[in-house]
Design a protein around this motif. Structure first.
Motif, PDB file in Angstrom:
ATOM      1  N   ASN A   1       0.797  -1.225   0.000  1.00 42.73           N
ATOM      2  CA  ASN A   1       0.000   0.000   0.000  1.00 42.73           C
ATOM      3  C   ASN A   1       0.830   1.276   0.000  1.00 42.73           C
ATOM      4  O   ASN A   1       0.283   2.359  -0.246  1.00 42.73           O
ATOM      5  CB  ASN A   1      -0.933   0.017   1.214  1.00 42.73           C
ATOM      6  N   PHE A   2       2.108   1.145   0.299  1.00 37.89           N
ATOM      7  CA  PHE A   2       2.962   2.328   0.343  1.00 37.89           C
ATOM      8  C   PHE A   2       4.286   2.012  -0.346  1.00 37.89           C
ATOM      9  O   PHE A   2       4.649   0.852  -0.542  1.00 37.89           O
ATOM     10  CB  PHE A   2       3.230   2.752   1.795  1.00 37.89           C
ATOM     11  N   SER A   3       5.013   3.048  -0.712  1.00 36.40           N
ATOM     12  CA  SER A   3       6.312   2.870  -1.368  1.00 36.40           C
ATOM     13  C   SER A   3       7.227   4.022  -0.988  1.00 36.40           C
ATOM     14  O   SER A   3       6.793   5.017  -0.408  1.00 36.40           O
ATOM     15  CB  SER A   3       6.143   2.798  -2.889  1.00 36.40           C
ATOM     16  N   GLY A   4       8.488   3.857  -1.318  1.00 34.60           N
ATOM     17  CA  GLY A   4       9.460   4.893  -1.028  1.00 34.60           C
ATOM     18  C   GLY A   4      10.526   4.434  -0.050  1.00 34.60           C
ATOM     19  O   GLY A   4      10.379   3.394   0.617  1.00 34.60           O
ATOM     20  N   PRO A   5      11.609   5.214   0.067  1.00 36.65           N
ATOM     21  CA  PRO A   5      12.718   4.823   0.954  1.00 36.65           C
ATOM     22  C   PRO A   5      12.306   4.696   2.419  1.00 36.65           C
ATOM     23  O   PRO A   5      12.789   3.799   3.119  1.00 36.65           O
ATOM     24  CB  PRO A   5      13.738   5.967   0.762  1.00 36.65           C
ATOM     25  N   LEU A   6      11.425   5.581   2.898  1.00 41.99           N
ATOM     26  CA  LEU A   6      11.031   5.507   4.304  1.00 41.99           C
ATOM     27  C   LEU A   6      10.252   4.230   4.595  1.00 41.99           C
ATOM     28  O   LEU A   6      10.389   3.632   5.670  1.00 41.99           O
ATOM     29  CB  LEU A   6      10.200   6.734   4.685  1.00 41.99           C
ATOM     30  N   VAL A   7       9.424   3.808   3.640  1.00 42.32           N
ATOM     31  CA  VAL A   7       8.675   2.565   3.821  1.00 42.32           C
ATOM     32  C   VAL A   7       9.633   1.376   3.828  1.00 42.32           C
ATOM     33  O   VAL A   7       9.483   0.442   4.632  1.00 42.32           O
ATOM     34  CB  VAL A   7       7.608   2.406   2.718  1.00 42.32           C
ATOM     35  N   ARG A   8      10.607   1.403   2.955  1.00 44.41           N
ATOM     36  CA  ARG A   8      11.599   0.320   2.937  1.00 44.41           C
ATOM     37  C   ARG A   8      12.395   0.302   4.248  1.00 44.41           C
ATOM     38  O   ARG A   8      12.707  -0.766   4.783  1.00 44.41           O
ATOM     39  CB  ARG A   8      12.539   0.495   1.745  1.00 44.41           C
ATOM     40  N   LEU A   9      12.749   1.494   4.768  1.00 45.61           N
ATOM     41  CA  LEU A   9      13.440   1.549   6.057  1.00 45.61           C
ATOM     42  C   LEU A   9      12.575   0.933   7.154  1.00 45.61           C
ATOM     43  O   LEU A   9      13.053   0.168   7.987  1.00 45.61           O
ATOM     44  CB  LEU A   9      13.777   3.003   6.409  1.00 45.61           C
TER      45      LEU A   9
END
Length: 722
Positions: free
Chosen positions: A344-352
């Motif tokens: 449901n979400f993406s991006g570097p912060l989500v991966r962190l």
């Protein structure tokens, strides 16, 4: 003609003249024999208002708490270590002398509460008689009155109170009976110096005692005598004070051992006279007590060991069989939550968040059921009184290896955590036994190793039963724990030969009565230990997991971009599926990251053990704490694989070697397990070893020896069977 110093050394004041830091907040000390109910009483009085620190200048635990006495009145309570006498035999008991012999001490109590066992009053009154002769205001907490009644022992409480001249409060501290009455007595400050004197120095001792009393401006002959007995160990005395006392004791040919024996005989004679007046035995036990019959079995030279092994076997079976379902729920729940966020979400912060924080947190939470089970078993064994029997039973086994029965307590405590276990060795009087115990205790497999053991064992050992009842994984886990015990004993035997100490140590202990465990205490123990695991180990694991994610996600220069481009070209040329291309890209980026670069640097050192650079990263990070290994592996494989793989075990099972075969084969997993059985991978353990030994020689020796042993054992496994 008696000589006296030209001027006294004014260092102490009588308790009545000592200025109080807060006249509205009395300070009292709890003191009593081991197994007299002192800890139960402390818990009843303070509840959750407790804190643990150290006595000033020493590493001995100092438990203090605030007790509500009624209304708005409160008291500060100091829980002193258990002791049978004011003549200390260990570091724990020495702090009692340092506190009670120095009225200028910051923690000097306004009065003491002495807990005594009503069913064994003769033994318990020895300590009380010494405190009485020091002139300390006291309250007598007459505990275990229910047990005394069961044995037909009747105590005339008014007569006992009248003879001693102090308040006597009957109670059952385990159940809280009588605690309210004790609060009232403390609130009214009814404590008084005992009226009865049990023994006083006289005759040829008086010249020595009076000179000490005059020089140190003491208020009590018996306190002055203790200065003569114990001046070498009293930390509040200066070098000049010790030199003066040494000269004085040599002048008067003072024989401390003979005088202690003479005093003890005199005290028991006076105690016997007192008991004849206040104690009546209405029923003589004709039959052998049931506890003695049970002890004959549990401490039998053959059956005792078999029963203990059976209990350990049950524990390790339970760790896998009973904990598996909640562990699976936690593991799958963490995986599902991660998948939900990534879908449901993406991006570097989500991966962190998903690959770093949650992956590391999952490596903590999944082991809560096993940690809880381990401490539940240990708490029940302690509560029932069986742990004391194990200590006695193992004494004969320990002696040939240079250890004593008292070494068993730290070693068994090491199954939970090496840090308090090493601190527990301070109760061992013999320097040699204490050093040997401290050195080998980290070889006992602690609860921090459980995450490593269970993940690797579950990965390569089938979930099958042997003979239809014995779980194979439980058997392997028990074998790892026994391997740690055997290595500790063999190491102690070798170190005994190196130290060449000729001290002789003796093991004397009192068996507590068998009792049903207090389930409330067992529950509190489980909650406290699980909280400690989550908030102490968890903070380290999550912090390292986040740091690792950063190091594994980014690399020096444009190496990651070049590696990704190279994989994309290869995928296009060989027409790889999209999923395989994505997996290969993630693996290439990980290998060229900061973490991968560092892992490749150390890989030549660990390759002979069957490990690759990814395992090497986990080995290094787990030096902060052993359980960090699982969180590290979870983070590394979260970055290097498809995030939809789910649980930690699934991620490890999916890892492939250069030939495309499963990386974690049984032999490679065994090599890694053996490494963790022996390796010193806990900075806290090294720190506490330094604190207890006051030397870097011992912790550095542990680090070098255990790391070398782990490397050699792992090398042997991989080179012979790999």
């Amino acid at each position: 003609m008696q000589e006296t110093p030209t001027a006294p050394r004014p260092t102490t004041l009588p308790p009545s003249n000592r200025p109080a830091a807060d006249p509205h907040l009395p300070r009292l000390a709890l003191i009593g024999n081991p197994n007299s109910g002192k800890t139960s009483l402390f818990n009843q009085l303070t509840g959750l208002n407790q804190k643990v620190g150290n006595f000033p200048g020493v590493t001995v635990d100092r438990k203090t708490g605030m007790a509500q006495l009624g209304g708005q009145r409160r008291a500060e309570i100091i829980d002193l270590p258990g002791t049978y006498s004011l003549y200390p035999k260990s570091l724990d008991e020495q702090v009692i002398a340092d506190l009670l012999y120095n009225p200028d001490a910051a923690d000097y109590p306004d009065f003491v509460v002495v807990t005594v066992d009503a069913s064994n009053l003769r033994r318990s009154l020895l300590l009380f008689s010494q405190l009485a002769d020091l002139g300390l205001p006291a309250i007598l907490a007459l505990n275990m009155t229910d047990l005394a009644a069961e044995r037909g022992i009747q105590i005339d409480l008014p007569a006992l109170e009248r003879e001693l001249g102090v308040p006597v409060v009957p109670m059952n501290a385990r159940k809280g009976v009588g605690v309210a009455a004790l609060r009232i007595v403390m609130a009214e400050r009814l404590a008084a110096p005992p009226a009865l004197r049990f023994w006083e120095p006289e005759g040829d001792l008086l010249p020595l005692v009076r000179q000490i009393r005059y020089y140190f401006n003491l208020h009590n002959d018996y306190l002055a005598l203790h200065y003569a007995h114990q001046f070498r160990g009293l930390r509040f005395l200066s070098d000049d004070d010790r030199a003066y006392l040494l000269e004085l004791t040599e002048k008067y040919k003072f024989d401390s051992t003979a005088r202690q024996a003479e005093e003890t005989i005199g005290r028991y004679a006076r105690i016997n006279e007192l008991l004849l007046e206040v104690v009546t035995v209405t029923r003589t036990e004709q039959r052998e007590p049931a506890s003695n019959k049970i002890d004959k079995v549990l401490t039998h030279r053959v059956f005792g060991y078999l029963i203990f092994l059976g209990i350990l076997f049950l524990l390790f079976q339970a760790i896998f069989a009973w904990a598996q379902y909640p562990m699976d729920l936690i593991d799958q729940g963490v995986a599902n939550f991660n998948e939900l966020l990534q879908n449901n979400f993406s991006g570097p912060l989500v991966r962190l968040l998903t690959e770093g924080v949650i992956a590391g947190l999952g490596g903590v939470l999944i082991f809560i059921p096993q940690i809880a089970l381990l401490f539940a078993f240990l708490a029940v064994l302690e509560e029932t009184g069986y742990m004391a029997r194990v200590t006695f039973l193992m004494d004969k086994l320990m002696r040939p290896f240079g250890l004593s029965g008292k070494s068993v307590v730290p070693l068994i405590s090491g199954l939970a955590c090496a840090v308090p276990a090493i601190m527990g060795a301070r109760t061992i009087e013999s320097w040699k036994d204490r050093m040997l115990t401290i050195f080998v205790t980290p070889l006992m497999s602690c609860s921090a190793r459980i995450p490593v053991y269970t993940v690797l064992v579950a990965l390569v050992v089938p979930d099958e039963s042997w003979l239809g009842i014995f779980n194979m994984r439980g058997l392997v886990l028990m074998g790892l724990y026994l391997l740690g015990l055997v290595s500790a004993l063999v190491s102690a035997f070798a170190l005994k030969k190196i130290l060449k100490a000729r001290e002789r140590s003796y093991f004397i202990m009192e068996f507590p009565v068998y009792r049903w465990p207090r389930w409330k205490n067992v529950g509190l123990t489980i909650v406290e230990k699980v909280k400690a695991f989550i908030f102490q180990a968890g903070k380290v694991i999550v912090a390292i997991s986040v740091l690792l994610w950063v190091l594994a996600s980014y690399g020096p220069g444009n190496r990651q971009a070049q590696a990704e481009a190279q994989v994309q070209q290869q995928a296009a040329a060989q027409r790889w599926p999209a999923a395989e291309t994505e997996r290969q890209v993630a693996s290439a980026r990980l290998e060229t990251s900061y973490a991968g670069t560092f892992g490749h640097v150390i890989e030549p050192v660990i390759r002979p053990l069957g490990f690759d650079w990814k395992v090497g990263i986990a080995l290094l990070t787990s030096f902060a704490a052993r359980e960090v290994f699982v969180g590290t592996m979870s983070t590394i494989y979260s970055v290097g694989q498809d995030a939809d793989l789910g649980t930690v075990q699934q991620k490890l099972a999916n890892e492939k070697d250069i030939n495309g075969q499963p990386f974690f084969t049984p032999v490679r997993a065994l090599s890694l397990l053996v490494f963790y059985v022996f390796a010193m991978q806990c900075m806290s353990t090294l720190a506490v070893t330094y604190r207890e030994t006051k030397s870097w020689r011992w912790p550095l020796g542990q680090l070098v020896y255990m790391t070398g042993l782990a490397y050699a054992a792992s090398l042997l496994v991989w080179q012979v069977w790999g």
